[in-house]
Design an enzyme around this catalytic site. Structure first.
Site, PDB file in Angstrom:
ATOM      1  N   TYR A 165       0.853  -1.194   0.000  1.00 59.03           N
ATOM      2  CA  TYR A 165       0.000   0.000   0.000  1.00 59.03           C
ATOM      3  C   TYR A 165       0.880   1.233   0.000  1.00 59.03           C
ATOM      4  O   TYR A 165       1.994   1.217   0.509  1.00 59.03           O
ATOM      5  CB  TYR A 165      -0.957   0.020   1.198  1.00 59.03           C
ATOM      6  CG  TYR A 165      -0.288  -0.100   2.546  1.00 59.03           C
ATOM      7  CD1 TYR A 165      -0.045  -1.343   3.112  1.00 59.03           C
ATOM      8  CD2 TYR A 165       0.096   1.027   3.274  1.00 59.03           C
ATOM      9  CE1 TYR A 165       0.567  -1.464   4.348  1.00 59.03           C
ATOM     10  CE2 TYR A 165       0.706   0.919   4.516  1.00 59.03           C
ATOM     11  CZ  TYR A 165       0.940  -0.333   5.039  1.00 59.03           C
ATOM     12  OH  TYR A 165       1.553  -0.448   6.262  1.00 59.03           O
ATOM     13  N   MET A 167       1.522   5.211   1.200  1.00 60.00           N
ATOM     14  CA  MET A 167       1.092   6.067   2.316  1.00 60.00           C
ATOM     15  C   MET A 167       1.755   7.435   2.301  1.00 60.00           C
ATOM     16  O   MET A 167       2.803   7.641   1.688  1.00 60.00           O
ATOM     17  CB  MET A 167       1.327   5.372   3.654  1.00 60.00           C
ATOM     18  CG  MET A 167       2.743   5.290   4.119  1.00 60.00           C
ATOM     19  SD  MET A 167       2.805   4.630   5.812  1.00 60.00           S
ATOM     20  CE  MET A 167       2.159   5.979   6.800  1.00 60.00           C
ATOM     21  N   LYS A 169       2.547  10.962   4.971  1.00 65.93           N
ATOM     22  CA  LYS A 169       2.433  11.606   6.273  1.00 65.93           C
ATOM     23  C   LYS A 169       1.656  12.888   5.963  1.00 65.93           C
ATOM     24  O   LYS A 169       2.008  13.630   5.029  1.00 65.93           O
ATOM     25  CB  LYS A 169       3.821  11.937   6.813  1.00 65.93           C
ATOM     26  CG  LYS A 169       4.591  10.699   7.267  1.00 65.93           C
ATOM     27  CD  LYS A 169       4.170  10.262   8.654  1.00 65.93           C
ATOM     28  CE  LYS A 169       5.201   9.408   9.343  1.00 65.93           C
ATOM     29  NZ  LYS A 169       5.155   7.996   8.994  1.00 65.93           N
ATOM     30  N   HIS A 192       7.490   4.441  16.714  1.00 65.86           N
ATOM     31  CA  HIS A 192       7.051   3.582  15.614  1.00 65.86           C
ATOM     32  C   HIS A 192       7.963   2.352  15.484  1.00 65.86           C
ATOM     33  O   HIS A 192       7.507   1.224  15.319  1.00 65.86           O
ATOM     34  CB  HIS A 192       7.058   4.394  14.307  1.00 65.86           C
ATOM     35  CG  HIS A 192       7.121   3.585  13.056  1.00 65.86           C
ATOM     36  ND1 HIS A 192       5.997   3.084  12.445  1.00 65.86           N
ATOM     37  CD2 HIS A 192       8.169   3.185  12.296  1.00 65.86           C
ATOM     38  CE1 HIS A 192       6.357   2.414  11.356  1.00 65.86           C
ATOM     39  NE2 HIS A 192       7.667   2.450  11.241  1.00 65.86           N
ATOM     40  N   GLN A 205       9.688  -5.732   6.345  1.00 70.87           N
ATOM     41  CA  GLN A 205       9.097  -4.542   5.732  1.00 70.87           C
ATOM     42  C   GLN A 205      10.085  -3.851   4.826  1.00 70.87           C
ATOM     43  O   GLN A 205      11.283  -3.878   5.062  1.00 70.87           O
ATOM     44  CB  GLN A 205       8.559  -3.637   6.836  1.00 70.87           C
ATOM     45  CG  GLN A 205       9.112  -2.239   6.905  1.00 70.87           C
ATOM     46  CD  GLN A 205      10.432  -2.166   7.660  1.00 70.87           C
ATOM     47  OE1 GLN A 205      11.110  -3.141   7.843  1.00 70.87           O
ATOM     48  NE2 GLN A 205      10.785  -0.971   8.076  1.00 70.87           N
ATOM     49  N   SER A 243       1.381   7.035  13.087  1.00 68.38           N
ATOM     50  CA  SER A 243       0.309   6.614  12.168  1.00 68.38           C
ATOM     51  C   SER A 243      -1.019   7.270  12.537  1.00 68.38           C
ATOM     52  O   SER A 243      -1.752   7.742  11.668  1.00 68.38           O
ATOM     53  CB  SER A 243       0.123   5.091  12.215  1.00 68.38           C
ATOM     54  OG  SER A 243       1.261   4.457  11.730  1.00 68.38           O
TER      55      SER A 243
HETATM   56  O1  76R Z   1      15.352   0.907  14.324  1.00 74.08           O
HETATM   57  C1  76R Z   1      15.427   1.963  13.682  1.00 74.08           C
HETATM   58  O2  76R Z   1      15.953   2.978  14.106  1.00 74.08           O
HETATM   59  C2  76R Z   1      14.772   2.031  12.305  1.00 74.08           C
HETATM   60  C3  76R Z   1      13.389   2.200  12.516  1.00 74.08           C
HETATM   61  C4  76R Z   1      12.400   2.527  11.425  1.00 74.08           C
HETATM   62  C5  76R Z   1      12.250   3.684  10.694  1.00 74.08           C
HETATM   63  C6  76R Z   1      13.116   4.913  10.705  1.00 74.08           C
HETATM   64  C7  76R Z   1      11.312   1.657  11.083  1.00 74.08           C
HETATM   65  C8  76R Z   1      11.128   0.382  11.600  1.00 74.08           C
HETATM   66  N1  76R Z   1      10.516   2.294  10.169  1.00 74.08           N
HETATM   67  C9  76R Z   1      11.052   3.537   9.907  1.00 74.08           C
HETATM   68  C10 76R Z   1      10.554   4.518   9.046  1.00 74.08           C
HETATM   69 MN1  76R Z   1       8.738   1.663   9.472  1.00 74.08          MN
HETATM   70  N2  76R Z   1       6.974   0.970   8.761  1.00 74.08           N
HETATM   71  C11 76R Z   1       6.021   1.734   8.101  1.00 74.08           C
HETATM   72  C12 76R Z   1       4.821   0.970   7.992  1.00 74.08           C
HETATM   73  O3  76R Z   1       1.050   1.026   8.486  1.00 74.08           O
HETATM   74  C13 76R Z   1       1.623   1.984   9.039  1.00 74.08           C
HETATM   75  O4  76R Z   1       1.115   2.598  10.016  1.00 74.08           O
HETATM   76  C14 76R Z   1       2.944   2.426   8.494  1.00 74.08           C
HETATM   77  C15 76R Z   1       3.523   1.501   7.443  1.00 74.08           C
HETATM   78  C16 76R Z   1       5.065  -0.269   8.540  1.00 74.08           C
HETATM   79  C17 76R Z   1       4.094  -1.417   8.655  1.00 74.08           C
HETATM   80  C18 76R Z   1       6.418  -0.248   9.030  1.00 74.08           C
HETATM   81  C19 76R Z   1       7.039  -1.324   9.676  1.00 74.08           C
HETATM   82  N3  76R Z   1       8.438   3.407   8.476  1.00 74.08           N
HETATM   83  C20 76R Z   1       9.308   4.450   8.433  1.00 74.08           C
HETATM   84  C21 76R Z   1       8.695   5.522   7.672  1.00 74.08           C
HETATM   85  C22 76R Z   1       9.236   6.922   7.502  1.00 74.08           C
HETATM   86  C23 76R Z   1       9.825   7.124   6.205  1.00 74.08           C
HETATM   87  C24 76R Z   1      11.277   7.207   6.313  1.00 74.08           C
HETATM   88  O5  76R Z   1      11.792   8.293   6.601  1.00 74.08           O
HETATM   89  O6  76R Z   1      11.903   6.185   6.117  1.00 74.08           O
HETATM   90  C25 76R Z   1       7.467   5.087   7.259  1.00 74.08           C
HETATM   91  C26 76R Z   1       6.458   5.834   6.402  1.00 74.08           C
HETATM   92  C27 76R Z   1       7.309   3.776   7.773  1.00 74.08           C
HETATM   93  C28 76R Z   1       6.178   3.029   7.616  1.00 74.08           C
HETATM   94  N4  76R Z   1       9.025  -0.110  10.499  1.00 74.08           N
HETATM   95  C29 76R Z   1      10.116  -0.483  11.245  1.00 74.08           C
HETATM   96  C30 76R Z   1       8.234  -1.246  10.348  1.00 74.08           C
HETATM   97  C31 76R Z   1       8.863  -2.343  11.027  1.00 74.08           C
HETATM   98  C32 76R Z   1       8.326  -3.778  11.066  1.00 74.08           C
HETATM   99  C33 76R Z   1      10.024  -1.867  11.584  1.00 74.08           C
HETATM  100  C34 76R Z   1      11.063  -2.643  12.398  1.00 74.08           C
HETATM  101  C35 76R Z   1      12.051  -3.200  11.414  1.00 74.08           C
HETATM  102  C36 76R Z   1      13.279  -3.791  12.029  1.00 74.08           C
HETATM  103  O7  76R Z   1      13.810  -3.245  13.006  1.00 74.08           O
HETATM  104  O8  76R Z   1      13.706  -4.826  11.489  1.00 74.08           O
END
Ligand code: 76R
Length: 269
Positions: A165, A167, A169, A192, A205, A243
């Site tokens: 999907y 998305m 902000k 998050h 992801q 979110s």
């Molecule tokens: O550990 C860290 O410091 C990195 C953390 C991290 C960031 C910066 C992270 C971890 N995400 C980040 C950024 Mn994410 N993520 C999403 C979605 O459905 C929703 O509400 C949102 C959709 C999911 C399901 C998800 C999963 N993430 C972001 C960003 C900001 C954009 C950017 O600047 O990169 C978005 C829009 C976004 C959205 N996120 C994780 C996950 C999961 C499962 C993790 C843990 C991954 C891991 O540690 O292996």
């Protein structure tokens, strides 16, 4: 033709095709077989390229017949494959009903060593000279290095189910993400990440950037073996402020990963 490599990141396409059954049925069996072979060969040849990756999916709910996710470090090549796939069945049989383009990127909110140092000192009462601190910091470094590598140079995981999907902000008046200062955004994203990490064992992801490329800010691709965890991670994230306050979502597509031959059988082609 001059190749196009990005300063940072690989190119990602999500393609969704529908089969025009009326046109398909007009083809004789040989023409049909040639079409299926072409589609399979285009994908197979593509996957032989360095870091070129592709998966095919059947879409649950029939929003499309065939979904393909492509990852490629070079854009001319990627675009050629898109066209070759779309035309492989010949005669307008495959119609592109939806597509989304994006690029892999590093997030500016990834936790830094000094963030974790503060957590270890202030929340866990550890000092840098303690073995526990050092062990934990070592694990943190490894995890973050792997995370950064995965974001920039994604290797698509083998999983049975894919959820895609787009998305944003939000940029509305009282919830404009882009008007917040960096520290505030970073605090939201840190919380998050805590929710995200609970799913490390069950959901992979890939968040790819599409600002300036497509109609949304990011493409979110989630991979799991059990759709339960897709539902659960989205549900849990609804309660995260990042979110809850700022998330806006486009259409969802749930794909079941199949090799092209199995997919053709599934589609009764
Ligand atoms: O550990 C860290 O410091 C990195 C953390 C991290 C960031 C910066 C992270 C971890 N995400 C980040 C950024 Mn994410 N993520 C999403 C979605 O459905 C929703 O509400 C949102 C959709 C999911 C399901 C998800 C999963 N993430 C972001 C960003 C900001 C954009 C950017 O600047 O990169 C978005 C829009 C976004 C959205 N996120 C994780 C996950 C999961 C499962 C993790 C843990 C991954 C891991 O540690 O292996």
């Amino acid at each position: 033709m001059e190749q196009i490599h990005a300063k940072e990141g690989w190119f990602v396409s999500h393609l969704y095709f529908q089969i025009d059954r009326a046109l398909w049925d007009v083809l004789d069996r040989d023409e049909q077989r040639r079409g299926l072979d072409r589609f399979e060969k285009v994908l197979g040849d593509f996957k032989k390229g360095k870091n070129c990756q592709a998966y095919c999916y059947s879409i649950w709910g029939l929003k499309a017949d065939i979904a393909v996710m492509l990852v490629c470090p070079e854009l001319q090549h990627l675009n050629q494959i898109e066209v070759d796939l779309a035309t492989s069945f010949g005669g307008g049989v495959l119609e592109t009903v939806h597509s989304f383009i994006s690029m892999s990127e590093i997030s500016e909110y990834i936790s830094q060593e000094n963030d974790y140092d503060r957590t270890l000192r202030e929340k866990e009462g550890l000092t840098p000279d303690s073995p526990v601190y050092q062990e934990k910091m070592g694990q943190f470094r490894e995890r973050i290095q792997a995370y950064i590598k995965d974001r920039l140079f994604p290797q698509l995981p083998e999983h049975r189910v894919m959820c895609f999907y787009p998305m944003n902000k939000s940029r509305v008046r009282d919830a404009n993400w882009y008007m917040l200062d960096f520290e505030e955004r970073k605090t939201y994203m840190a919380s998050h990440a805590i929710t995200g990490r609970k799913f490390q064992a069950t959901v992979k992801q890939l968040v790819t950037g599409s600002i300036g490329l497509d109609n949304w800010d990011w493409g979110v691709t989630l991979f799991a073996d059990d759709p339960f965890y897709l539902k659960k991670i989205l549900y849990d994230m609804r309660y995260d402020e990042a979110s809850a306050k700022f998330g806006e979502f486009g259409d969802f597509y749930i794909g079941l990963q199949l090799e092209p031959r199995e997919l053709f059988k599934r589609l009764r082609l």
